[in-house]
Design an enzyme around this catalytic site. Structure first.
Site, PDB file in Angstrom:
ATOM      1  CG  LEU A 109       9.343  17.860   7.982  1.00  0.00           C
ATOM      2  CD1 LEU A 109       9.627  16.466   8.515  1.00  0.00           C
ATOM      3  CD2 LEU A 109      10.518  18.786   8.266  1.00  0.00           C
ATOM      4  NE  ARG A 127      -7.655   5.050   4.749  1.00  0.00           N
ATOM      5  CZ  ARG A 127      -6.933   5.939   5.394  1.00  0.00           C
ATOM      6  NH1 ARG A 127      -7.369   6.471   6.498  1.00  0.00           N
ATOM      7  NH2 ARG A 127      -5.752   6.309   4.936  1.00  0.00           N
ATOM      8  CG  ASP A 151       2.450   1.674   9.293  1.00  0.00           C
ATOM      9  OD1 ASP A 151       2.019   2.549  10.056  1.00  0.00           O
ATOM     10  OD2 ASP A 151       2.682   1.885   8.078  1.00  0.00           O
ATOM     11  CE  LYS A 207      -1.775   1.837   3.976  1.00  0.00           C
ATOM     12  NZ  LYS A 207      -1.538   3.276   4.022  1.00  0.00           N
ATOM     13  CG  ASN A 208       2.515   2.683   3.498  1.00  0.00           C
ATOM     14  OD1 ASN A 208       1.338   2.973   3.313  1.00  0.00           O
ATOM     15  ND2 ASN A 208       3.039   2.528   4.698  1.00  0.00           N
ATOM     16  CB  CYS A 219      -4.901   7.383  10.431  1.00  0.00           C
ATOM     17  SG  CYS A 219      -4.854   6.167   9.152  1.00  0.00           S
ATOM     18  NE  ARG A 251      -0.037  10.492   9.806  1.00  0.00           N
ATOM     19  CZ  ARG A 251      -0.356   9.377   9.167  1.00  0.00           C
ATOM     20  NH1 ARG A 251      -1.521   8.835   9.362  1.00  0.00           N
ATOM     21  NH2 ARG A 251       0.478   8.833   8.324  1.00  0.00           N
TER      22      ARG A 251
END
Ligand code: UD1
Length: 417
Positions: free
Chosen positions: A125, A396, A304, A22-23, A116, A121
């Protein structure tokens, strides 16, 4: 509204094929906007987050076509520099289209992202990087706008090795004039997968996977075919499912090197892990032992996997201490696990877990994607039925999790209410 019902299950046995990451797929789909040609992305996991990214690509002018787990993306002309709030609010990773849009169009306007509920978050940056490349950044009424007639390569030092910021700045830098250097860059495997994809498109990126990434800008990129790396977090979640049920699973399509910190902790917890060329064999022998864990940027233990290990430690022998250093407020699953009979106390960013012999099924709520996975794991060994609400978080980010679990013996079903 859908819910998951999980009943106490026998030890899981069999083979599970792990899907694409996913990432990795989210930034890579965003990066397809950088080519004026057709891109083909293979091994895409079927997830809600992928559908959101697909809709985002379409919203700025791309045409997309599915063929099983492959997506073809045509980006002849980008028609929009702005992303719709309705999509961005659903997924923080939407912000990853900012770098490609800025690089291609010299202008972009994106709502500040949601995502999430695991802390504040920020995206400072990402914006610091775009500003260093010469973009003028303005923020008004919940939107952030970046403009640059021409992006010019520059040195960017990240105060924290943010995965998303590293990826976004890398995607902006590939079409900038001259050299961009990202210092204190994230070294996650997904950053490397993105760099490999961009280099195949004709980018000149060196050092991805180390803390210094050097990018020499090129005038344009071509469309190519790329296959997404396996999802190390999905693999880790199934490792935990095998361990918690005292089962025996073979996981196919795994790059075990990406799981080194996770494998090390499983072994410390007395769970047997054997690495094969393309997979992992996990089985339990005896009690699970309490183990201390601290989440860190890669190659440290991944945040995670924190919630899933918490479920495992909640029924382990002895005490465990889990420290979360990446996200504030990522212990929302603790209250739910305690409702199932776990004995976990939180002190700041540390959770102290006193292993208990049994958990008991009840109604619980998935507060985020990995917290939801942790509740499924707890449900597999809890007495009676665990009813998990708000499972859209789980959908998700996990490709068909209940079917994959059911195939290896889990008693789990999805119900629509
Ligand atoms: C990515 C992953 C997510 C994973 C996380 C950490 C994707 C789509 N998601 O998220 O699953 O949990 O990496 O491994 O790849 N930060 C700032 N300012 C910024 C950006 C980040 O302060 O501009 C902070 C965040 O608040 C957080 C930390 O840095 O505390 C890590 O965030 P980051 O590495 O950026 O995570 P994401 O890319 O959002």
């Amino acid at each position: 509204m859908a819910r998951l019902l999980v009943d106490k299950s026998p030890p899981l046995r069999g083979t599970v094929r792990i899907s694409g990451s996913k990432n990795s797929v989210l930034p890579i789909l965003a990066a397809t906007l950088l080519a004026e040609e057709k891109s083909i992305i293979e091994e895409i996991p079927r997830l809600q987050d992928v559908s959101i990214m697909q809709a985002l690509l379409e919203s700025v002018g791309a045409k997309t076509y599915w063929n099983e787990n492959t997506m073809e993306i045509n980006v002849n002309t980008l028609t929009q520099y702005e992303a719709p709030y309705e999509l961005v609010r659903q997924m923080r990773a939407s912000f990853l289209i900012m770098g490609p849009l800025l690089a291609r169009l010299g202008r972009t306007r994106i709502p500040l992202p949601g995502g999430c509920a695991i802390g504040s978050r920020p995206v400072d940056l990402h914006l610091k990087g775009f500003a260093a490349l010469g973009a003028e950044i303005t923020q008004e009424r919940g939107y952030v706008q970046a403009k640059a007639d021409k992006l010019i390569g520059a040195k960017v030092y990240l105060d924290f090795p943010s995965v998303g910021a590293t990826e976004n700045i890398m995607m902006a830098g590939v079409l900038a004039e001259g050299q961009t250097v990202i210092e204190n860059a994230a070294v996650e495997p997904e950053v490397v997968d993105l760099a490999n994809y961009l280099n195949a498109m004709g980018a000149l990126i060196r050092g991805a996977g180390t803390d210094t990434i050097k990018i020499v800008g090129v005038p344009s990129l071509r469309g190519v075919t790329h296959s997404i790396i396996p999802d190390r977090i999905e693999a880790g979640t199934f490792m935990a499912a095998a361990a918690i049920t005292g089962g025996d699973l073979y996981l196919e399509n795994v790059l075990s090197i990406h799981l080194n910190p996770v494998i090390a902790k499983f072994k410390e917890a007395n769970i047997q892990v054997e690495e094969t060329e393309n997979g992992l064999h996990i089985f339990s022998q005896g009690d699970i032992q309490g183990t201390d864990i601290k989440t860190l940027p890669y190659p440290g233990f991944p945040t995670d996997m924190q919630a899933q290990l918490m479920s495992l430690m909640s029924i382990a022998k002895g005490n465990s201490v889990i420290t979360e250093t990446i996200f504030e407020n990522r212990f929302m699953h603790v209250a739910e696990l305690n409702r199932m009979g776990a004995d976990i106390k939180i002190e700041g960013r540390t959770a102290i877990i006193n292993g208990v012999p049994i958990l008991t099924g009840t109604q619980v709520r998935a507060s985020d994607l990995r917290a939801g996975a942790a509740l499924i794991l707890a449900g597999l060994i809890a007495e009676g039925t665990t009813e998990i609400q708000d499972i859209y978080h789980i959908e998700r980010g996990y490709d068909n999790i209940e079917e994959k679990l059911r195939k290896v013996g889990a008693r789990i079903q999805r119900i629509d209410i």
